[in-house]
Design a protein around this motif. Structure first.
Motif, PDB file in Angstrom:
ATOM      1  N   THR A 207       1.211   6.890  -7.525  1.00  0.00           N
ATOM      2  CA  THR A 207       0.538   6.890  -8.303  1.00  0.00           C
ATOM      3  C   THR A 207      -1.177   5.797  -8.368  1.00  0.00           C
ATOM      4  N   THR A 208      -0.216   4.343  -8.233  1.00  0.00           N
ATOM      5  CA  THR A 208      -1.383   3.269  -7.841  1.00  0.00           C
ATOM      6  C   THR A 208      -1.984   3.427  -6.875  1.00  0.00           C
ATOM      7  N   GLN A 209      -1.904   3.814  -5.632  1.00  0.00           N
ATOM      8  CA  GLN A 209      -2.674   3.814  -4.919  1.00  0.00           C
ATOM      9  C   GLN A 209      -3.660   4.411  -5.037  1.00  0.00           C
ATOM     10  N   ALA A 210      -2.970   6.127  -5.694  1.00  0.00           N
ATOM     11  CA  ALA A 210      -4.101   7.274  -6.183  1.00  0.00           C
ATOM     12  C   ALA A 210      -5.419   6.658  -7.539  1.00  0.00           C
ATOM     13  N   ARG A 223     -14.139  10.047 -11.167  1.00  0.00           N
ATOM     14  CA  ARG A 223     -13.808   9.410 -11.761  1.00  0.00           C
ATOM     15  C   ARG A 223     -15.700   8.973 -12.006  1.00  0.00           C
ATOM     16  N   GLY A 224     -16.603   9.774 -10.994  1.00  0.00           N
ATOM     17  CA  GLY A 224     -18.206   9.846 -11.331  1.00  0.00           C
ATOM     18  C   GLY A 224     -18.566   8.971 -11.675  1.00  0.00           C
ATOM     19  N   LYS A 225     -18.402   7.403 -11.030  1.00  0.00           N
ATOM     20  CA  LYS A 225     -19.055   6.386 -11.130  1.00  0.00           C
ATOM     21  C   LYS A 225     -18.670   5.653 -10.225  1.00  0.00           C
ATOM     22  N   ASP A 314      -6.581   1.911 -20.626  1.00  0.00           N
ATOM     23  CA  ASP A 314      -5.830   2.821 -20.389  1.00  0.00           C
ATOM     24  C   ASP A 314      -6.304   4.127 -19.401  1.00  0.00           C
ATOM     25  N   ALA A 315      -7.308   3.922 -18.454  1.00  0.00           N
ATOM     26  CA  ALA A 315      -7.267   5.439 -17.198  1.00  0.00           C
ATOM     27  C   ALA A 315      -6.035   4.361 -15.964  1.00  0.00           C
ATOM     28  N   PHE A 316      -5.850   2.993 -16.232  1.00  0.00           N
ATOM     29  CA  PHE A 316      -4.569   3.009 -15.641  1.00  0.00           C
ATOM     30  C   PHE A 316      -3.346   3.617 -15.929  1.00  0.00           C
ATOM     31  N   ALA A 319      -3.178   7.080 -15.165  1.00  0.00           N
ATOM     32  CA  ALA A 319      -2.757   7.231 -13.613  1.00  0.00           C
ATOM     33  C   ALA A 319      -1.202   7.530 -13.498  1.00  0.00           C
ATOM     34  N   GLU A 320      -1.008   6.255 -14.094  1.00  0.00           N
ATOM     35  CA  GLU A 320       0.048   6.399 -13.738  1.00  0.00           C
ATOM     36  C   GLU A 320       1.584   7.061 -14.095  1.00  0.00           C
ATOM     37  N   GLY A 321       1.126   7.795 -15.740  1.00  0.00           N
ATOM     38  CA  GLY A 321       1.829   9.008 -16.202  1.00  0.00           C
ATOM     39  C   GLY A 321       2.923   8.132 -17.809  1.00  0.00           C
ATOM     40  N   TYR A 322       2.049   7.334 -18.325  1.00  0.00           N
ATOM     41  CA  TYR A 322       2.178   6.581 -18.950  1.00  0.00           C
ATOM     42  C   TYR A 322       1.629   6.506 -20.529  1.00  0.00           C
TER      43      TYR A 322
END
Length: 323
Positions: A207-210, A223-225, A314-316, A319-322
């Motif tokens: 998940t961190t790699q992604a 992410r578009g930027k 928050d985005a991280f 992505a980590e599922g938290y």
């Protein structure tokens, strides 16, 4: 521009703690002088020993540790000292009201290449029902910190400091005084810059790699930027950049055996930096938990560290599922 001493008075910091902060800063000026002289003072290179974490110490590591330890133990306000370079808690004045933990010279790998290095420190109130040499003095959540800061030895020597209010920035002038140069640091909620050691990519959770790969994909990805990557190899330099111009700093969990629970130390690296970041409007987390809410399990505990722009943290977490 006003002095750090005057600002501490205006922030209604108690005289005892103000005197203690000034003791730390006085020691930092001595360290800054030795850093500036470098090879001319014969302080570069490695020492013939390792610290408690098994890391080879640099000569300046040892010198900086001795300077800070000597200054703090001479203070009547210091009951205990903890350092990255000390195996155990060092007892001070049994009647002292505060305990101090520090990384005397963060970024040791940068010393011999004239790169960014710094001193990170934190102050807590002493625990009355624990001995002065007991680790229990430091078994406190980061939210119990009464002061946190770092000194960055760069082209100019700068101090980031909070005593519970805003994170403020000071610069050491040629007369040897820290002067206020930014009254309130503020981290923008969004960013387009991240700081991470990308060479460890293969050792992170999928998940961190992604998450990192999505940042690398830029405007053509999800992410578009576009994002820029920066890495100093010294937490003090990377976090300073986040405080000054935004971004996110990541040192995630690592599947390598000795780093699986993170590399950075909770007590004297993650906690003071987390306090500075939160007081500047950012976030600092270990997984789903705020760094400042973690109760230390031991003096040199390592933890993963994610901190910086609130929306990007928050985005991280998402992505980590938290989240």
């Amino acid at each position: 521009m006003q002095s750090v001493e005057l600002q501490l008075t205006q922030d209604q910091v108690s005289p005892d703690m103000a005197e203690l902060v000034l003791t730390v800063l006085s020691a930092s000026k001595t360290i800054a002088h030795k850093v500036r002289r470098g090879a001319l003072a014969g302080v570069l290179g490695s020492a013939a020993q390792q610290n408690v974490q098994g890391e080879t110490q640099k000569n300046l590591d040892v010198i900086a540790n001795d300077i800070l330890k000597e200054a703090l133990l001479a203070s009547p306000h210091v009951r205990s000292v903890a350092s990255e370079e000390e195996d155990n808690v060092v007892a001070g004045n049994a009647q002292g009201g505060y305990v101090v933990a520090f990384d005397p010279l963060d970024g040791s790998s940068n010393i011999d290449i004239n790169g960014q290095i710094g001193t990170i420190f934190t102050i807590y109130r002493a625990v009355d029902d624990a001995a002065a040499d007991s680790p229990a003095q430091f078994a406190q959540q980061g939210r119990a910190q009464v002061c946190a800061g770092y000194v960055l030895y760069g082209p100019s020597t700068q101090l980031a400091l909070t005593t519970g209010g805003p994170s403020r920035l000071y610069t050491l002038d040629t007369d040897g005084e820290y002067l206020l140069t930014q009254a309130e640091l503020e981290i923008a909620a969004d960013c387009q810059e991240f700081s991470i050691n990308l060479s460890n990519l293969r050792h992170w959770a999928p998940t961190t790699q992604a998450y990192i790969q999505a940042l690398q994909a830029g405007k053509d990805g999800a992410r578009g930027k576009d994002f820029n990557m920066r890495w100093n190899g010294a937490m003090v330099g990377d976090v300073h950049r986040v405080l000054m111009r935004g971004g996110i700093f990541l040192y995630p969990a690592n599947t390598q055996s000795k780093l699986h629970n993170g590399k950075l130390r909770l007590l004297y690296e993650a906690n003071p930096m987390a306090m500075l970041v939160e007081k500047a409007g950012g976030k600092a987390v270990i997984g789903a938990q705020a760094i400042l809410d973690v109760l230390p399990e031991n003096l040199h505990q390592r933890v993963p560290v994610i901190l910086g722009a609130a929306n990007e943290v928050d985005a991280f977490l998402s992505a980590e599922g938290y989240a």
